[in-house]
Write a protein that holds these residues in place. Sequence first.
Motif: not given
Length: 956
Positions: A703-730
């Motif tokens: 359960a801890k592994e599943l929770q860690s992967v779940f939260e990390s995947a959401l964090q990866l998406m959040l970071g990618a979307l924020e980086g896309a909005r902040t840097h470079g071309p659209t």
Amino acid sequence: MGKVRHRKQTRAARVAASSAPLTDTSDPTNNPHPNQHREGKKGQRRDAEMQDLLDKLRAPEGRDRVFAASTLSSLILSLPPMQLRLLLSRNLIGLLIERLSTLSAPSSSSSSTPPPSDDLSTAIESLGALRNLAVSSPPHILSEMHNKRLLLPLATVHLPLLAHFLPHQLAPPPAPVKPALPATAEQRRAADAANEAHDTLRRSFWDWTENVLTLVWCLAESNTKILAGLNAHAEHIVALCVALLDEDRLGIDKLDGDEQRGEGAAGPGGMDVEAGAAGGKALKKKDVKREKAKRLRVPLFVAVAAAQTLHAFISSNPAAHTHLLSSAGSFTFSPALSTLLSILLTPTPPSSSSRSSTASTDAAPAGPSSSDVDAWAQLRVLAFGSLLEIAKGRSKRRDVETVRDALRSDVAQGVLLGLVGSARLEDSVGEAKKVAGEIDPTALPNQHTTTSDSPAGKLAALERQSQTLQLALEVLSEWLASGLPAAGSFDGAPGAGAEGEEEDDEEQEAWGGISMEVEGGDDIDMGASDGEGEDEAMGGDQVNEADGVIRRRRGDTPTADDSMLDDLAATAGDGDDSDGDSGDDDDGAAAETSATKSGALALLSSLPLQLLALSRPTSLSFLSPSSFAPSPLDAPASASASSSGLISTSASSADLVPHNLAPLAEALTTVHVRATEALNNLYVVLSRAGAAKGATAAARRDAKELQSVFESALQLMLGALEGARTHGPTAAAAAPAASGKKGKGGDKAPQQQGGDEVDEVQERRLEVVMAAAGVVWGCVRLGLDPEPGAGLVVGPDTTPFLIQQVYASPFAAEPTPSGEAIRVRTLGALGYLGRRQGVPAEENAQIGRFLLSLLPARTPAASTSPSTVASTPDILLQAIDSLIDLYADEEREYDVPVFREGGMLQALEGSVPGVRAAIKKVDRNKFPELRSRADGALENLVAFVGYRKEVVKQRR
């Protein structure tokens, strides 16, 4: 699979392209820009020099042609994009291809006579220029090369010449040609020309070979239209690659049959035919090793290029597989497969693998260098990938069964899992920053400054290791997506046939029937009609996507094989089941060896967290070109703290990174993407195994592994979307590039410094979002209705984040397969989140209303905003499936307040005509399988509405 590109850092200088007319310079006082005239003259001089180089390619003097070709080969890697486009507009590719055609194919009359020195040198340098264009330019350049008939000289001249002169290259050098005395001046010149031709061939043969192989490798990975042209010359391509990988030519000791069976690589009689008579060989083993030590070897960098070309050519190309297998009536094991197995099962490189063709045969064998060790690791990964392509087929041949057994062995799986488990990205980044500060930017490169102990050599070693890890993750993703079927699990084997098909259908129903079929639709190339036409021409079934895996394919067009994934899912289930219950296993799973089960257990116990660690960005990840300094600078001590797990590190630090870290930074970024994709494929397998075994088996996951992967995947998406909005071309400019259309829009990109590279960073962010969405979907599947206390902990912001940021992001909004993948996987995850145990009624209602808004209304006037309606059939089918599953159980606590009292039944019934109209737009002739699934979804929707209306009547 994407190429491991070795990019060069281009100069930052660019030509100012101003459309404004120049100011009159007759009166210097009236000229507000006195340097404009001077810059114009410099530009004219550069244009004249470029044209002079192009003219020299056709010069009658051979040395002029060699000089022009070699100069252009170097300029391609350093010219600013505008000047490079100017060169391309002047038919640079056509002129280079013309130089390749000056050589002639080998004939019996010229068995050992090499081509003239100037013609060969010009051809090799032209090949180098084309190779540099292929690995550093947009994909449309490869299409232009193909349209200008590059394959003709490559396949009819250069491949046969290389195969013809390879034995001569590995043999001792020939004696110099001496004219018979008394000799005339013409005879002496002829002898000098022959000696020079032999010397040029021997000195340049391996560079010539690598250039040709790299070009074929790039062409094979471009698109299926070019692949079809390569298939016409498949025999020459495969023969040359296998000849360069031969055990004797690499210095590998062939394994005896008993040794290979001990490694799990061969069955009865599998490899004995290649080992020879064991009795006679044992007596002369020392003599054989001594003789091999004196032989000239194929350099490992050439062997790696051959393995890359072979792997790229046979990937998803069954037409090429026959050239690796023995003939139908043969009882011997395939020599090509024997060669690949020997490479895969040999853990260390040959001791004298670094010996070149010009080395003395009397020299003592040298131990493998660090570069040899890295190259050998990459060679074994490529051998695994090539053998996996053969094992994925439906063949029941004995040699193919032997390959499947070999890939199930712990030794073979350790090639990939060992690299993944031992990788420490943060340590590599720290060492790279330390080494980069020790490199003198003013020192000229030479053999002393690039030794393994020098700073430049250490940095190059780190780059090689990261590229090998990237390649291992790509092959691992494909392995997880395809699986390793057991020997008896194919059509025609005992226990297969119609009964096996029924089991597959039942497993699909266990996944929700249409849910499983629609899930693959996230990778269907519905928006690229050209790619689909090419796939149909190749006989491929590109529209039957049904497993949600991510596959790296030509033009990013994925394929899938459900039976392969089913078998790997069954294996994963066995590894997770401690009670040994095999009620749901097929006949093939029952025949697994203990080594296979131990490999499955190791896979399930350690791989998720290892992949998760590799998916987290470092301080060098996802950096735009503007983040790198023109000269080495000391990295700040706090740089490591700038990485917060979000993919936006380029904005978190104002300090510039040493420019010599750019290749490593690019490789690390790709490693994160490939690790996330492998994690996606792994959780697809685990979730399918959990669905087949039931909720109890799914709950046995940590359960801890599943929770860690779940939260990390959401964090990866959040970071990618924020980086896309902040840097470079659209992100809108990057999404088409991720869908195989980068070349078409490459020339339209903004003319800014590093624009192409910034677009590539955005493309990597898009890939992370797509893969992480699949990981989230797999996690919520495994966390659905588990045993008490073992489920996922879902925060209140998760559903709004998926709806408002992920589904509505610019990445997901693009009408491309990648954008469709994000939307479909987001809908699938929402469908599971909305029906988990203890879900709040408000969250369930939010998900239900959002899914309902994607269904087309009865009339256009009553329809919601076009941006919220499902834009493709696959999104529509997934929305229908998730909605039906969400409210299929009328006993759930949220059913009355949300579905019944919320008026969802009436809205759902009103959407049926709109859904029927949308489904009728799917052409049954062009997309028969998609239309069949759509008709099934409509029937399910109508039946579900009728069922819920009956429930209402009964409750009244």
